[in-house]
Design a protein around this motif. Structure first.
Motif, mmCIF file in Angstrom:
data_model
loop_
_atom_site.group_PDB
_atom_site.id
_atom_site.type_symbol
_atom_site.label_atom_id
_atom_site.label_comp_id
_atom_site.label_asym_id
_atom_site.label_seq_id
_atom_site.Cartn_x
_atom_site.Cartn_y
_atom_site.Cartn_z
ATOM 1 N N VAL A 1 0.835 -1.205 0.000
ATOM 2 C CA VAL A 1 0.000 0.000 0.000
ATOM 3 C C VAL A 1 0.871 1.256 0.000
ATOM 4 O O VAL A 1 0.685 2.157 -0.831
ATOM 5 N N ILE A 2 1.845 1.331 0.914
ATOM 6 C CA ILE A 2 2.686 2.529 1.010
ATOM 7 C C ILE A 2 3.524 2.699 -0.263
ATOM 8 O O ILE A 2 3.617 3.805 -0.805
ATOM 9 N N ALA A 3 4.112 1.606 -0.742
ATOM 10 C CA ALA A 3 4.918 1.693 -1.969
ATOM 11 C C ALA A 3 4.046 2.143 -3.139
ATOM 12 O O ALA A 3 4.477 2.966 -3.963
ATOM 13 N N GLY A 4 2.824 1.645 -3.211
ATOM 14 C CA GLY A 4 1.907 2.057 -4.277
ATOM 15 C C GLY A 4 1.585 3.540 -4.211
ATOM 16 O O GLY A 4 1.553 4.224 -5.240
ATOM 17 N N LEU A 5 1.342 4.043 -3.005
ATOM 18 C CA LEU A 5 1.066 5.476 -2.829
ATOM 19 C C LEU A 5 2.278 6.309 -3.243
ATOM 20 O O LEU A 5 2.144 7.331 -3.932
ATOM 21 N N LEU A 6 3.465 5.867 -2.828
ATOM 22 C CA LEU A 6 4.685 6.612 -3.157
ATOM 23 C C LEU A 6 4.944 6.600 -4.664
ATOM 24 O O LEU A 6 5.334 7.624 -5.236
ATOM 25 N N ARG A 7 4.714 5.465 -5.291
ATOM 26 C CA ARG A 7 4.903 5.377 -6.749
ATOM 27 C C ARG A 7 3.885 6.247 -7.474
ATOM 28 O O ARG A 7 4.209 6.887 -8.484
ATOM 29 N N ALA A 8 2.649 6.295 -6.958
ATOM 30 C CA ALA A 8 1.619 7.149 -7.560
ATOM 31 C C ALA A 8 2.004 8.628 -7.458
ATOM 32 O O ALA A 8 1.589 9.438 -8.291
ATOM 33 N N LEU A 9 2.812 8.954 -6.447
ATOM 34 C CA LEU A 9 3.301 10.322 -6.290
ATOM 35 C C LEU A 9 4.511 10.602 -7.184
ATOM 36 O O LEU A 9 5.066 11.691 -7.156
ATOM 37 N N GLY A 10 4.937 9.590 -7.937
ATOM 38 C CA GLY A 10 6.026 9.776 -8.893
ATOM 39 C C GLY A 10 7.405 9.388 -8.396
ATOM 40 O O GLY A 10 8.413 9.732 -9.014
ATOM 41 N N HIS A 11 7.475 8.653 -7.291
ATOM 42 C CA HIS A 11 8.775 8.288 -6.721
ATOM 43 C C HIS A 11 9.159 6.853 -7.076
ATOM 44 O O HIS A 11 8.303 5.999 -7.307
ATOM 45 N N ASP A 12 10.460 6.599 -7.076
ATOM 46 C CA ASP A 12 11.005 5.265 -7.283
ATOM 47 C C ASP A 12 11.190 4.653 -5.892
ATOM 48 O O ASP A 12 11.827 5.269 -5.029
#
Length: 137
Positions: free
Chosen positions: A29-40
């Motif tokens: 969930v957290i990784a998905g949110l961070l990736r949706a924000l444009g982060h690797d």
């Protein structure tokens, strides 16, 4: 509340983030949110894996759960700082006790988030730390 796409566009360049979280569902969930924000995002499940990752890879920021198996998030933060990891550290925890945040800051954390986190919470923390780094704080 801003849509995630808007946050990603206004946040600037994506960062290289290390996520240390032992619960696979929470990590997804957290990784998905961070990736949706444009982060690797590089995810590892415990502190020893995190120490190995930072030895080989440069990260712009790390997000650490405080309750990890083996080495705790607090001890990991202290070890990372002692080893020269200067990038911002964000504590991400389900702890509700009043002592958690001051102890985390004492251990070397720059920001403190309580679970459950949202994209807006993550984005705000990352943007404020990105500003501090850019300003040389």
């Amino acid at each position: 509340k801003e849509p995630v796409g808007t946050l990603a566009r206004t946040a600037g360049r994506g960062l290289s983030l290390l996520l240390v979280e032992d619960d696979p569902t929470v990590a997804d969930v957290i990784a998905g949110l961070l990736r949706a924000l444009g982060h690797d995002v590089t995810h590892v499940p415990h502190g020893l894996a995190a120490l190995s990752e930072v030895a080989d890879t440069r990260f712009d920021m790390a997000l650490l759960d405080l309750d990890l198996p083996g080495i705790t998030g607090m001890a990991l933060a202290s070890q990372l700082r002692a080893g020269g990891f200067a990038a911002p550290l964000v504590a991400v925890t389900a702890r509700a006790d009043a002592e958690a945040e001051p102890l985390a800051r004492e251990a070397g954390f720059d920001a403190f988030l309580r679970k459950p986190v949202t994209a807006a919470m993550l984005g705000a923390a990352i943007d404020s730390l990105r500003t501090e780094v850019a300003d040389g704080r």
